[in-house]
Design a protein around this motif. Structure first.
Motif, PDB file in Angstrom:
ATOM      1  N   GLU A  30       0.793  -1.050  -0.153  1.00 45.16           N
ATOM      2  CA  GLU A  30      -0.060  -0.082  -0.112  1.00 45.16           C
ATOM      3  C   GLU A  30       0.855   1.359  -0.111  1.00 45.16           C
ATOM      4  O   GLU A  30       1.890   1.276   0.398  1.00 45.16           O
ATOM      5  CB  GLU A  30      -1.023  -0.010   1.034  1.00 45.16           C
ATOM      6  N   ASP A  79      -4.866  -0.332  10.411  1.00 48.69           N
ATOM      7  CA  ASP A  79      -6.084   0.420  10.818  1.00 48.69           C
ATOM      8  C   ASP A  79      -7.352  -0.474  10.411  1.00 48.69           C
ATOM      9  O   ASP A  79      -8.480  -0.381  11.223  1.00 48.69           O
ATOM     10  CB  ASP A  79      -5.927   1.790  10.449  1.00 48.69           C
ATOM     11  N   ASP A  80      -7.248  -1.158   9.363  1.00 53.78           N
ATOM     12  CA  ASP A  80      -8.454  -1.685   8.797  1.00 53.78           C
ATOM     13  C   ASP A  80      -8.849  -2.698  10.036  1.00 53.78           C
ATOM     14  O   ASP A  80     -10.316  -2.821  10.400  1.00 53.78           O
ATOM     15  CB  ASP A  80      -8.197  -2.635   7.604  1.00 53.78           C
ATOM     16  N   GLY A 135      -0.798   2.894  10.278  1.00 54.08           N
ATOM     17  CA  GLY A 135      -1.073   3.488   9.033  1.00 54.08           C
ATOM     18  C   GLY A 135      -2.668   4.158   8.830  1.00 54.08           C
ATOM     19  O   GLY A 135      -3.164   3.875   7.976  1.00 54.08           O
ATOM     20  N   GLY A 146      -6.486  12.174   7.897  1.00 53.92           N
ATOM     21  CA  GLY A 146      -7.707  12.959   8.389  1.00 53.92           C
ATOM     22  C   GLY A 146      -8.352  12.317   9.722  1.00 53.92           C
ATOM     23  O   GLY A 146      -8.865  12.813  10.810  1.00 53.92           O
ATOM     24  N   TYR A 201     -12.874  17.811   7.602  1.00 55.35           N
ATOM     25  CA  TYR A 201     -13.669  18.235   6.451  1.00 55.35           C
ATOM     26  C   TYR A 201     -14.949  18.515   6.953  1.00 55.35           C
ATOM     27  O   TYR A 201     -15.501  17.521   7.709  1.00 55.35           O
ATOM     28  CB  TYR A 201     -13.802  17.086   5.671  1.00 55.35           C
ATOM     29  N   GLY A 208     -17.494  16.106   6.279  1.00 55.16           N
ATOM     30  CA  GLY A 208     -17.117  14.767   6.666  1.00 55.16           C
ATOM     31  C   GLY A 208     -16.106  14.155   5.665  1.00 55.16           C
ATOM     32  O   GLY A 208     -16.149  14.635   4.740  1.00 55.16           O
ATOM     33  N   SER A 209     -15.470  13.021   6.229  1.00 53.52           N
ATOM     34  CA  SER A 209     -14.498  12.488   5.486  1.00 53.52           C
ATOM     35  C   SER A 209     -15.188  11.346   4.309  1.00 53.52           C
ATOM     36  O   SER A 209     -16.008  10.869   4.834  1.00 53.52           O
ATOM     37  CB  SER A 209     -13.554  11.652   6.265  1.00 53.52           C
ATOM     38  N   PHE A 210     -14.508  11.617   3.117  1.00 52.64           N
ATOM     39  CA  PHE A 210     -15.099  10.509   2.238  1.00 52.64           C
ATOM     40  C   PHE A 210     -14.127   9.432   1.759  1.00 52.64           C
ATOM     41  O   PHE A 210     -14.353   8.595   1.017  1.00 52.64           O
ATOM     42  CB  PHE A 210     -15.596  11.200   0.864  1.00 52.64           C
ATOM     43  N   GLY A 211     -13.346   9.166   3.011  1.00 54.47           N
ATOM     44  CA  GLY A 211     -12.346   8.036   2.648  1.00 54.47           C
ATOM     45  C   GLY A 211     -13.011   6.775   2.876  1.00 54.47           C
ATOM     46  O   GLY A 211     -14.236   6.573   3.436  1.00 54.47           O
ATOM     47  N   GLY A 241     -12.584   4.668   5.291  1.00 49.98           N
ATOM     48  CA  GLY A 241     -12.033   4.127   6.587  1.00 49.98           C
ATOM     49  C   GLY A 241     -13.514   3.609   7.175  1.00 49.98           C
ATOM     50  O   GLY A 241     -13.380   2.580   8.273  1.00 49.98           O
ATOM     51  N   HIS A 279     -16.595   9.261   9.708  1.00 51.44           N
ATOM     52  CA  HIS A 279     -16.818   9.648   8.323  1.00 51.44           C
ATOM     53  C   HIS A 279     -18.215   9.787   8.198  1.00 51.44           C
ATOM     54  O   HIS A 279     -19.156   8.928   7.785  1.00 51.44           O
ATOM     55  CB  HIS A 279     -16.601   8.080   7.568  1.00 51.44           C
ATOM     56  N   ASP A 286      -4.806   1.397  -3.007  1.00 48.43           N
ATOM     57  CA  ASP A 286      -5.263   1.101  -1.515  1.00 48.43           C
ATOM     58  C   ASP A 286      -5.140  -0.398  -1.411  1.00 48.43           C
ATOM     59  O   ASP A 286      -6.182  -0.992  -1.116  1.00 48.43           O
ATOM     60  CB  ASP A 286      -6.276   1.875  -1.093  1.00 48.43           C
ATOM     61  N   ASP A 336      -4.198  -2.711   0.911  1.00 44.33           N
ATOM     62  CA  ASP A 336      -4.135  -3.489   2.028  1.00 44.33           C
ATOM     63  C   ASP A 336      -6.073  -3.336   2.312  1.00 44.33           C
ATOM     64  O   ASP A 336      -6.380  -4.222   2.549  1.00 44.33           O
ATOM     65  CB  ASP A 336      -3.592  -3.003   3.211  1.00 44.33           C
ATOM     66  N   THR A 337      -6.772  -2.192   2.033  1.00 43.73           N
ATOM     67  CA  THR A 337      -8.142  -1.892   2.185  1.00 43.73           C
ATOM     68  C   THR A 337      -8.884  -2.698   1.266  1.00 43.73           C
ATOM     69  O   THR A 337      -9.910  -3.246   1.543  1.00 43.73           O
ATOM     70  CB  THR A 337      -8.180  -0.224   2.309  1.00 43.73           C
TER      71      THR A 337
HETATM   72  N1  F2R Z   1      -3.466   5.807   5.317  1.00 43.67           N
HETATM   73  C1  F2R Z   1      -3.530   4.942   4.691  1.00 43.67           C
HETATM   74  N2  F2R Z   1      -2.514   4.888   3.729  1.00 43.67           N
HETATM   75  C2  F2R Z   1      -1.396   5.824   3.752  1.00 43.67           C
HETATM   76  C3  F2R Z   1      -1.030   6.066   2.135  1.00 43.67           C
HETATM   77  C4  F2R Z   1      -2.245   6.332   1.312  1.00 43.67           C
HETATM   78  C5  F2R Z   1      -1.638   7.007  -0.184  1.00 43.67           C
HETATM   79  N3  F2R Z   1      -0.828   7.722   0.519  1.00 43.67           N
HETATM   80  C6  F2R Z   1      -2.924   7.447  -0.645  1.00 43.67           C
HETATM   81  O1  F2R Z   1      -3.392   8.601  -0.496  1.00 43.67           O
HETATM   82  O2  F2R Z   1      -3.328   6.494  -1.459  1.00 43.67           O
HETATM   83  N4  F2R Z   1      -4.377   3.827   4.958  1.00 43.67           N
HETATM   84  C7  F2R Z   1      -5.424   3.744   5.793  1.00 43.67           C
HETATM   85  O3  F2R Z   1      -6.269   4.697   5.320  1.00 43.67           O
HETATM   86  C8  F2R Z   1      -7.111   4.599   4.649  1.00 43.67           C
HETATM   87  C9  F2R Z   1      -8.623   4.966   5.319  1.00 43.67           C
HETATM   88  O4  F2R Z   1      -8.793   6.282   5.539  1.00 43.67           O
HETATM   89  P1  F2R Z   1      -9.611   6.967   6.300  1.00 43.67           P
HETATM   90  O5  F2R Z   1      -9.956   6.299   7.547  1.00 43.67           O
HETATM   91  O6  F2R Z   1     -10.810   7.195   5.558  1.00 43.67           O
HETATM   92  O7  F2R Z   1      -8.998   8.475   6.430  1.00 43.67           O
HETATM   93  P2  F2R Z   1      -9.189   9.894   5.932  1.00 43.67           P
HETATM   94  O8  F2R Z   1      -8.186  10.602   6.340  1.00 43.67           O
HETATM   95  O9  F2R Z   1     -10.486  10.243   6.660  1.00 43.67           O
HETATM   96  O10 F2R Z   1      -9.521   9.969   4.486  1.00 43.67           O
HETATM   97  C10 F2R Z   1      -8.455   9.586   3.507  1.00 43.67           C
HETATM   98  C11 F2R Z   1      -8.142  10.568   2.378  1.00 43.67           C
HETATM   99  O11 F2R Z   1      -9.360  10.967   1.701  1.00 43.67           O
HETATM  100  C12 F2R Z   1      -9.114  12.586   1.403  1.00 43.67           C
HETATM  101  N5  F2R Z   1     -10.570  12.906   1.706  1.00 43.67           N
HETATM  102  C13 F2R Z   1     -11.304  12.235   2.643  1.00 43.67           C
HETATM  103  N6  F2R Z   1     -12.505  13.179   3.040  1.00 43.67           N
HETATM  104  C14 F2R Z   1     -12.193  14.251   2.102  1.00 43.67           C
HETATM  105  C15 F2R Z   1     -13.023  15.481   2.071  1.00 43.67           C
HETATM  106  N7  F2R Z   1     -14.205  15.728   2.428  1.00 43.67           N
HETATM  107  N8  F2R Z   1     -12.288  16.500   1.395  1.00 43.67           N
HETATM  108  C16 F2R Z   1     -10.936  16.392   0.565  1.00 43.67           C
HETATM  109  N9  F2R Z   1     -10.486  15.164   0.762  1.00 43.67           N
HETATM  110  C17 F2R Z   1     -10.828  14.178   1.513  1.00 43.67           C
HETATM  111  C18 F2R Z   1      -7.933  12.945   2.314  1.00 43.67           C
HETATM  112  O12 F2R Z   1      -6.704  12.833   1.240  1.00 43.67           O
HETATM  113  C19 F2R Z   1      -8.003  11.851   3.234  1.00 43.67           C
HETATM  114  O13 F2R Z   1      -6.536  12.141   3.801  1.00 43.67           O
HETATM  115  C20 F2R Z   1      -7.267   2.961   4.391  1.00 43.67           C
HETATM  116  O14 F2R Z   1      -6.639   3.038   3.057  1.00 43.67           O
HETATM  117  C21 F2R Z   1      -6.233   2.520   5.435  1.00 43.67           C
HETATM  118  O15 F2R Z   1      -5.757   1.371   4.781  1.00 43.67           O
END
Ligand code: F2R
Ligand code: MG
Ligand code: MG
Length: 321
Positions: free
Chosen positions: A35, A59-60, A95, A99, A121, A124-127, A129, A160, A265, A267-268
């Motif tokens: 990853e 983290d998953d 890892g 956010g 955000y 809210g996050s759209f990741g 997670g 999220h 991504d 691992d996820t």
């Molecule tokens: N953290 C990792 N991996 C690190 C390497 C990632 C690589 N650099 C890449 O970007 O591909 N893995 C773990 O994180 C993921 C789960 O993430 P989660 O919990 O959803 O985190 P977060 O930070 O809330 O969201 C992830 C990113 O998405 C973008 N984002 C989210 N919401 C947003 C919004 N409303 N506006 C703008 N951007 C938004 C940001 O870049 C966040 O950092 C899994 O993969 C787990 O294994």
């Protein structure tokens, strides 16, 4: 709500719970070295094994274990308890998304999850997670679609709140439920496409359903281009579902190899797909060798047994032990 058929006689077995939980952890641990960018991979070379030489998960799996332990302690998704557990468990070496790490740090310092989840955000996050910790809820609430949707949404919004993150988690959890119940997965995906609330999911689910109905092998580069392989829920949830369903009749390691070839991504996507595959085939079908070297296997086995001892189908008035 998507009508996942819920056979009245479906009963969650230990084998199904083990398949989902261990399939997720195995996919996560096997995918983790692949990853992220160069820096993340270098870090994982250092922290990717325990002192005993076991394959560490990320983290998953940690968030999934938080969900399971909270469920066992509270008998349902109790958001304050779950938020505290997420915050307490969070550690850089697992890892977490950037956010999510900030949100959990705020909760640790005393902020409410309701406030913290919109502090990085505002919408809210759209990741992904929330989706990566959703499969076990799909298994636990497999035969009660309403409780499933409620539990997954309540778990998701703690970190999220974005609609794309919540719908991604619902898609993954409902698919895990369908796999556990032995339903026809292509038909399930077609229903999911028709019922998806958000257009990007409708489009991706439709593509996945079309590919599955053509019954031809889709090049991995096409999967990447059309379904995605990124950290956003919309770029990974349908991808994981498609990988799992298109390789449901192949060995677990074939699925994992496809996730590695896909990249991004890993691992996820491998964790979510592994959970769906595991829920279908059960823990006994998982490959013995990588399982033997999985971090904290005893804890995973114990939690699976504890979950399987409870009848979650009566969730409305509390599960029966
Ligand atoms: N953290 C990792 N991996 C690190 C390497 C990632 C690589 N650099 C890449 O970007 O591909 N893995 C773990 O994180 C993921 C789960 O993430 P989660 O919990 O959803 O985190 P977060 O930070 O809330 O969201 C992830 C990113 O998405 C973008 N984002 C989210 N919401 C947003 C919004 N409303 N506006 C703008 N951007 C938004 C940001 O870049 C966040 O950092 C899994 O993969 C787990 O294994
Ligand atoms: Mg991870
Ligand atoms: Mg990941």
């Amino acid at each position: 709500m998507i009508p996942t058929a819920s056979p009245a006689d479906f009963r969650v077995t230990l084998d199904v719970v083990r398949g989902c939980l261990l399939g997720l952890a195995l996919g996560d641990a096997l995918g983790a070295p692949h990853e992220g960018g160069l820096l993340e991979r270098l870090v994982w070379r250092v922290v990717g094994r325990t002192r005993l030489g076991e394959r560490r998960w990320t983290d998953d799996t940690q968030m999934t274990l938080d969900v399971v332990e909270s469920l066992l302690a509270r008998g349902a998704v109790h958001q304050d308890d779950l938020a505290r557990r997420f915050a307490r468990s969070q550690h850089w070496s697992r890892g977490y998304g950037p956010g999510a790490a900030r949100v959990l740090g705020r909760i640790r310092r005393g902020d409410s999850w309701e406030h913290a989840s919109r502090s990085v955000y505002p919408e809210g996050s759209f990741g992904n997670g929330a989706a990566m910790r959703a499969p076990i809820l799909g298994v636990v609430y497999a035969c009660d679609a309403e409780s499933l949707d409620d539990a997954v949404t309540r778990s998701a919004v703690i970190t999220h709140a974005h609609p794309l993150a919540i719908e991604g988690a619902l898609i993954v959890a409902r698919a895990t439920a369908a796999a556990a119940m032995g339903l026809a997965m292509r038909e399930h995906i077609e229903h999911a496409a028709d019922g998806a609330a958000l257009a990007p999911y409708r489009a991706r689910l439709r593509i996945a359903a079309d590919w599955l109905s053509q019954n031809t092998s889709v090049p991995i580069a096409t999967v990447r281009d059309q379904l995605g392989n990124g950290i956003a829920a919309v770029d990974s949830c349908v991808t994981a579902l498609y990988l799992a369903v298109s390789r449901l009749d192949s060995p677990f390691m074939t699925l994992h190899e496809a996730a590695v070839a896909l990249g991004g991504d890993v691992d996820t996507i491998s964790a979510m797909a592994g959970a769906i595959w595991g829920a279908r085939h059960g823990g006994a079908a998982l490959p013995a060798e990588p399982l033997a070297s999985l971090e904290d296997r005893d804890r995973l086995e114990r939690l699976a047994s504890d979950l399987a001892r409870i009848d979650w189908s009566r969730s409305g008035d509390g599960p029966r032990r």
